[in-house]
Scaffold this motif. Structure first.
Motif, PDB file in Angstrom:
ATOM      1  N   ALA A   1     -12.786   1.043   2.698  1.00 24.98           N
ATOM      2  CA  ALA A   1     -11.734   0.031   2.686  1.00 24.98           C
ATOM      3  C   ALA A   1     -11.072  -0.052   1.313  1.00 24.98           C
ATOM      4  O   ALA A   1      -9.845  -0.142   1.201  1.00 24.98           O
ATOM      5  CB  ALA A   1     -12.313  -1.324   3.084  1.00 24.98           C
ATOM      6  N   ASP A   2     -11.876  -0.001   0.250  1.00 27.61           N
ATOM      7  CA  ASP A   2     -11.338  -0.057  -1.106  1.00 27.61           C
ATOM      8  C   ASP A   2     -10.494   1.176  -1.408  1.00 27.61           C
ATOM      9  O   ASP A   2      -9.406   1.074  -1.986  1.00 27.61           O
ATOM     10  CB  ASP A   2     -12.478  -0.181  -2.118  1.00 27.61           C
ATOM     11  N   ALA A   3     -10.968   2.349  -1.023  1.00 29.12           N
ATOM     12  CA  ALA A   3     -10.211   3.583  -1.244  1.00 29.12           C
ATOM     13  C   ALA A   3      -8.870   3.532  -0.512  1.00 29.12           C
ATOM     14  O   ALA A   3      -7.831   3.935  -1.059  1.00 29.12           O
ATOM     15  CB  ALA A   3     -11.019   4.800  -0.796  1.00 29.12           C
ATOM     16  N   LEU A   4      -8.872   3.009   0.703  1.00 30.05           N
ATOM     17  CA  LEU A   4      -7.635   2.890   1.461  1.00 30.05           C
ATOM     18  C   LEU A   4      -6.671   1.921   0.776  1.00 30.05           C
ATOM     19  O   LEU A   4      -5.471   2.205   0.647  1.00 30.05           O
ATOM     20  CB  LEU A   4      -7.917   2.429   2.895  1.00 30.05           C
ATOM     21  N   ALA A   5      -7.179   0.790   0.324  1.00 30.52           N
ATOM     22  CA  ALA A   5      -6.324  -0.186  -0.363  1.00 30.52           C
ATOM     23  C   ALA A   5      -5.702   0.426  -1.616  1.00 30.52           C
ATOM     24  O   ALA A   5      -4.499   0.266  -1.872  1.00 30.52           O
ATOM     25  CB  ALA A   5      -7.135  -1.433  -0.727  1.00 30.52           C
ATOM     26  N   ARG A   6      -6.504   1.143  -2.393  1.00 29.56           N
ATOM     27  CA  ARG A   6      -5.977   1.776  -3.609  1.00 29.56           C
ATOM     28  C   ARG A   6      -4.921   2.830  -3.277  1.00 29.56           C
ATOM     29  O   ARG A   6      -3.903   2.931  -3.962  1.00 29.56           O
ATOM     30  CB  ARG A   6      -7.118   2.397  -4.411  1.00 29.56           C
ATOM     31  N   THR A   7      -5.153   3.603  -2.225  1.00 25.19           N
ATOM     32  CA  THR A   7      -4.185   4.622  -1.807  1.00 25.19           C
ATOM     33  C   THR A   7      -2.886   3.973  -1.347  1.00 25.19           C
ATOM     34  O   THR A   7      -1.794   4.432  -1.699  1.00 25.19           O
ATOM     35  CB  THR A   7      -4.776   5.486  -0.672  1.00 25.19           C
ATOM     36  N   MET A   8      -3.000   2.898  -0.575  1.00 24.21           N
ATOM     37  CA  MET A   8      -1.806   2.210  -0.102  1.00 24.21           C
ATOM     38  C   MET A   8      -0.979   1.658  -1.257  1.00 24.21           C
ATOM     39  O   MET A   8       0.247   1.744  -1.254  1.00 24.21           O
ATOM     40  CB  MET A   8      -2.188   1.092   0.870  1.00 24.21           C
ATOM     41  N   VAL A   9      -1.642   1.109  -2.253  1.00 23.46           N
ATOM     42  CA  VAL A   9      -0.933   0.588  -3.423  1.00 23.46           C
ATOM     43  C   VAL A   9      -0.276   1.733  -4.190  1.00 23.46           C
ATOM     44  O   VAL A   9       0.888   1.651  -4.584  1.00 23.46           O
ATOM     45  CB  VAL A   9      -1.892  -0.210  -4.339  1.00 23.46           C
ATOM     46  N   GLU A  10      -1.008   2.812  -4.382  1.00 23.37           N
ATOM     47  CA  GLU A  10      -0.471   3.966  -5.103  1.00 23.37           C
ATOM     48  C   GLU A  10       0.735   4.549  -4.371  1.00 23.37           C
ATOM     49  O   GLU A  10       1.738   4.898  -4.993  1.00 23.37           O
ATOM     50  CB  GLU A  10      -1.551   5.037  -5.275  1.00 23.37           C
ATOM     51  N   ASP A  11       0.661   4.630  -3.063  1.00 23.68           N
ATOM     52  CA  ASP A  11       1.760   5.180  -2.265  1.00 23.68           C
ATOM     53  C   ASP A  11       2.971   4.250  -2.248  1.00 23.68           C
ATOM     54  O   ASP A  11       4.107   4.709  -2.209  1.00 23.68           O
ATOM     55  CB  ASP A  11       1.309   5.451  -0.828  1.00 23.68           C
ATOM     56  N   ALA A  12       2.733   2.947  -2.284  1.00 22.50           N
ATOM     57  CA  ALA A  12       3.827   1.979  -2.157  1.00 22.50           C
ATOM     58  C   ALA A  12       4.608   1.798  -3.454  1.00 22.50           C
ATOM     59  O   ALA A  12       5.829   1.784  -3.443  1.00 22.50           O
ATOM     60  CB  ALA A  12       3.282   0.635  -1.687  1.00 22.50           C
ATOM     61  N   LYS A  13       3.916   1.622  -4.561  1.00 24.56           N
ATOM     62  CA  LYS A  13       4.514   1.339  -5.875  1.00 24.56           C
ATOM     63  C   LYS A  13       5.388   0.085  -5.853  1.00 24.56           C
ATOM     64  O   LYS A  13       5.336  -0.709  -6.755  1.00 24.56           O
ATOM     65  CB  LYS A  13       5.321   2.525  -6.413  1.00 24.56           C
ATOM     66  N   THR A  14       6.224  -0.067  -4.838  1.00 23.69           N
ATOM     67  CA  THR A  14       7.004  -1.292  -4.661  1.00 23.69           C
ATOM     68  C   THR A  14       6.881  -1.721  -3.206  1.00 23.69           C
ATOM     69  O   THR A  14       6.511  -0.935  -2.341  1.00 23.69           O
ATOM     70  CB  THR A  14       8.498  -1.088  -5.008  1.00 23.69           C
ATOM     71  N   ASP A  15       7.213  -2.971  -2.947  1.00 26.82           N
ATOM     72  CA  ASP A  15       7.057  -3.491  -1.585  1.00 26.82           C
ATOM     73  C   ASP A  15       8.317  -3.388  -0.736  1.00 26.82           C
ATOM     74  O   ASP A  15       8.427  -3.996   0.307  1.00 26.82           O
ATOM     75  CB  ASP A  15       6.578  -4.944  -1.627  1.00 26.82           C
ATOM     76  N   GLY A  16       9.303  -2.624  -1.167  1.00 28.64           N
ATOM     77  CA  GLY A  16      10.549  -2.482  -0.415  1.00 28.64           C
ATOM     78  C   GLY A  16      11.614  -3.450  -0.883  1.00 28.64           C
ATOM     79  O   GLY A  16      12.793  -3.254  -0.649  1.00 28.64           O
ATOM     80  N   SER A  17      11.198  -4.531  -1.534  1.00 31.10           N
ATOM     81  CA  SER A  17      12.144  -5.509  -2.070  1.00 31.10           C
ATOM     82  C   SER A  17      12.337  -5.323  -3.567  1.00 31.10           C
ATOM     83  O   SER A  17      12.934  -6.158  -4.221  1.00 31.10           O
ATOM     84  CB  SER A  17      11.636  -6.933  -1.821  1.00 31.10           C
ATOM     85  N   GLY A  18      11.776  -4.245  -4.083  1.00 25.91           N
ATOM     86  CA  GLY A  18      11.879  -4.000  -5.513  1.00 25.91           C
ATOM     87  C   GLY A  18      10.750  -4.611  -6.326  1.00 25.91           C
ATOM     88  O   GLY A  18      10.690  -4.444  -7.535  1.00 25.91           O
ATOM     89  N   ASN A  19       9.833  -5.352  -5.666  1.00 23.62           N
ATOM     90  CA  ASN A  19       8.695  -5.939  -6.364  1.00 23.62           C
ATOM     91  C   ASN A  19       7.620  -4.880  -6.551  1.00 23.62           C
ATOM     92  O   ASN A  19       7.311  -4.126  -5.638  1.00 23.62           O
ATOM     93  CB  ASN A  19       8.114  -7.109  -5.569  1.00 23.62           C
TER      94      ASN A  19
END
Length: 146
Positions: free
Chosen positions: A7-25
């Motif tokens: 679960a932690d590895a997935l969360a870290r990967t998702m954050v790394e892949d996203a970098k921003t939330d689509g709204s520029g945040n």
């Protein structure tokens, strides 16, 4: 994931892949346990225990015999150790004073759920054991009810 590591590895990967939330945040991963600011927050539990014992009639013989800490990621345990160290030295510089007298000789016991005993396994192996942190079907209570 089927356990904390996945679960932690997935969360870290998702954050790394996203970098921003689509709204520029900007998106950040915030560890639930591995952060000195969290440890300092947990350390205030020791301050509160000492304050409560100090207010209890001022008995000079009051001592904390032991503190039991649940260990998952180690954040609470790190905080308790930080709080004991800070209060020991704050109490009079090197072990003097009322605050240090209350905690002098305090034992700290790390406690783990039987099905998630990676800390104990790491101590026995004398190396980090992150694989033994959860039964695949465990709900975190060590009873196998996932």
């Amino acid at each position: 994931g089927k356990n904390w590591n996945e679960a932690d590895a997935l969360a870290r990967t998702m954050v790394e892949d996203a970098k921003t939330d689509g709204s520029g945040n900007t998106v950040y991963y915030v560890s639930p346990y591995d952060n000195p600011l969290l440890w300092t927050g947990h350390s205030t539990a020791v301050d509160e225990i000492i304050d409560q014992l100090s207010c209890n009639g001022g008995d000079d013989d009051v001592r904390i015999g032991a503190i039991l800490a649940s260990v998952g990621g180690g954040g609470l345990l790190s905080g308790i150790l930080e709080g004991l160290e800070r209060n020991y030295y704050r109490g009079g510089g090197g072990g003097g004073g009322r605050r240090s007298a209350i905690i002098r000789g305090t034992k700290v016991m790390a406690c783990e759920t039987e099905g998630a005993a990676s800390f104990a396994a790491s101590l026995v192996a004398n190396s980090l054991d992150s694989e033994n942190n959860s039964n695949d079907d465990d709900d975190g209570n060590g009873n196998g009810n996932g």
